[in-house]
Motif scaffolding. Structure first.
Motif, mmCIF file in Angstrom:
data_model
loop_
_atom_site.group_PDB
_atom_site.id
_atom_site.type_symbol
_atom_site.label_atom_id
_atom_site.label_comp_id
_atom_site.label_asym_id
_atom_site.label_seq_id
_atom_site.Cartn_x
_atom_site.Cartn_y
_atom_site.Cartn_z
ATOM 1 N N PHE A 1 0.296 -1.334 -11.618
ATOM 2 C CA PHE A 1 -0.394 -0.607 -12.685
ATOM 3 C C PHE A 1 0.064 -1.198 -14.015
ATOM 4 N N THR A 2 -0.862 -1.809 -14.746
ATOM 5 C CA THR A 2 -0.466 -2.519 -15.957
ATOM 6 C C THR A 2 -0.001 -1.582 -17.061
ATOM 7 N N ASP A 3 -0.473 -0.335 -17.043
ATOM 8 C CA ASP A 3 -0.062 0.619 -18.066
ATOM 9 C C ASP A 3 -0.277 2.038 -17.551
ATOM 10 N N LYS A 4 0.035 2.999 -18.402
ATOM 11 C CA LYS A 4 -0.064 4.404 -18.017
ATOM 12 C C LYS A 4 -1.508 4.797 -17.713
ATOM 13 N N ASP A 5 -2.449 4.262 -18.499
ATOM 14 C CA ASP A 5 -3.859 4.587 -18.264
ATOM 15 C C ASP A 5 -4.272 4.240 -16.839
ATOM 16 N N GLU A 6 -3.895 3.051 -16.372
ATOM 17 C CA GLU A 6 -4.287 2.639 -15.019
ATOM 18 C C GLU A 6 -3.695 3.572 -13.970
ATOM 19 N N LEU A 7 -2.447 3.972 -14.169
ATOM 20 C CA LEU A 7 -1.814 4.875 -13.203
ATOM 21 C C LEU A 7 -2.511 6.225 -13.194
ATOM 22 N N ALA B 1 0.828 -1.206 0.000
ATOM 23 C CA ALA B 1 0.000 0.000 0.000
ATOM 24 C C ALA B 1 0.861 1.255 0.000
ATOM 25 N N ARG B 2 1.976 1.201 0.742
ATOM 26 C CA ARG B 2 2.880 2.360 0.762
ATOM 27 C C ARG B 2 3.496 2.590 -0.603
ATOM 28 N N ASN B 3 3.850 1.511 -1.289
ATOM 29 C CA ASN B 3 4.415 1.654 -2.632
ATOM 30 C C ASN B 3 3.420 2.293 -3.591
ATOM 31 N N ILE B 4 2.170 1.845 -3.526
ATOM 32 C CA ILE B 4 1.139 2.423 -4.392
ATOM 33 C C ILE B 4 0.959 3.902 -4.077
#
Length: 208
Positions: A57-63, A16-19
């Motif tokens: 995050f699988t790609d930029k959109d998800e991020l 969670a901290r990484n996210i």
């Protein structure tokens, strides 16, 4: 059924901290470098490896969507909750529009990165749209909002406001003029007041 995205699942504290670090870094990088910032730049700013970023995050959109979702939760949802408690539903609705536009202005580059992906953004804003509908119905019962207005009108007006916000300088409050114009259009009685100041479109000269 749509698969639950990684950043929404229950997780260990370190994950969670990484996210949290990645989303914070993404917000900073988009503000500073624009919508085309690379994921490597985000990972470097967050102090994590690319593998950690892509694991969540699988790609930029998800991020980008995760960052937008955080800003809605932090900066719009609390205003929406207060608006729903406001005895004057029309005033509460305008408070929500102001909160949305402040985020849209602050995160102009972030929203530019998902331009054209309306369905994704509408999915994130489901709770917000529901609240706009509740405020609209209550304002109509109170006689302060026009009876013929529909929820889809409000959704499109928000989209129009965000579009107008694209023409003002980031960090400017010029968008307040257009929220005021929308308020005048949706209220049953228009307040006799001056509009917020007009600012020119950056880099565009218009005839007087």
């Amino acid at each position: 059924m749509q698969q639950e995205r990684a950043w929404r699942k229950p997780m260990r504290a370190d994950a969670a901290r990484n996210i949290d670090k990645i989303i914070t870094a993404a917000l900073d990088c988009f503000r500073e470098e624009g919508p085309n910032v690379s994921l490597k730049t985000v990972a470097d700013r967050a102090g994590v490896g690319p593998a950690t970023l892509f694991r969540n995050f699988t790609d930029k959109d998800e991020l980008v969507l995760a960052a937008v979702e955080r800003q809605i939760k932090v900066k719009v949802d609390p205003i929406t909750e207060m608006a729903l408690e406001n005895p004057d539903a029309a005033a509460g609705l305008i408070e929500v529009l102001n909160a949305v536009m402040q985020v849209a202005n602050d995160e102009h580059n972030l929203l530019s990165a998902v331009a054209g992906r309306r369905g994704l953004l509408v999915g994130l804003a489901g709770k917000l749209i529901e609240s706009l509908g509740r405020l609209l119905q209550r304002g109509q019962k109170q006689g302060t909002l026009r009876e013929e207005l529909q929820l889809i009108d409000m959704v499109r007006l928000v989209a129009m406001l965000i579009g107008a916000g694209d023409t003002v300088e980031p960090g400017s409050f010029a968008w307040q003029r257009y929220v005021a114009l929308v308020e005048d259009a949706i209220r049953t009685h228009r307040e006799n007041r001056p509009l917020p100041p007009l600012e020119p479109i950056p880099g565009v000269e218009l005839p007087l």
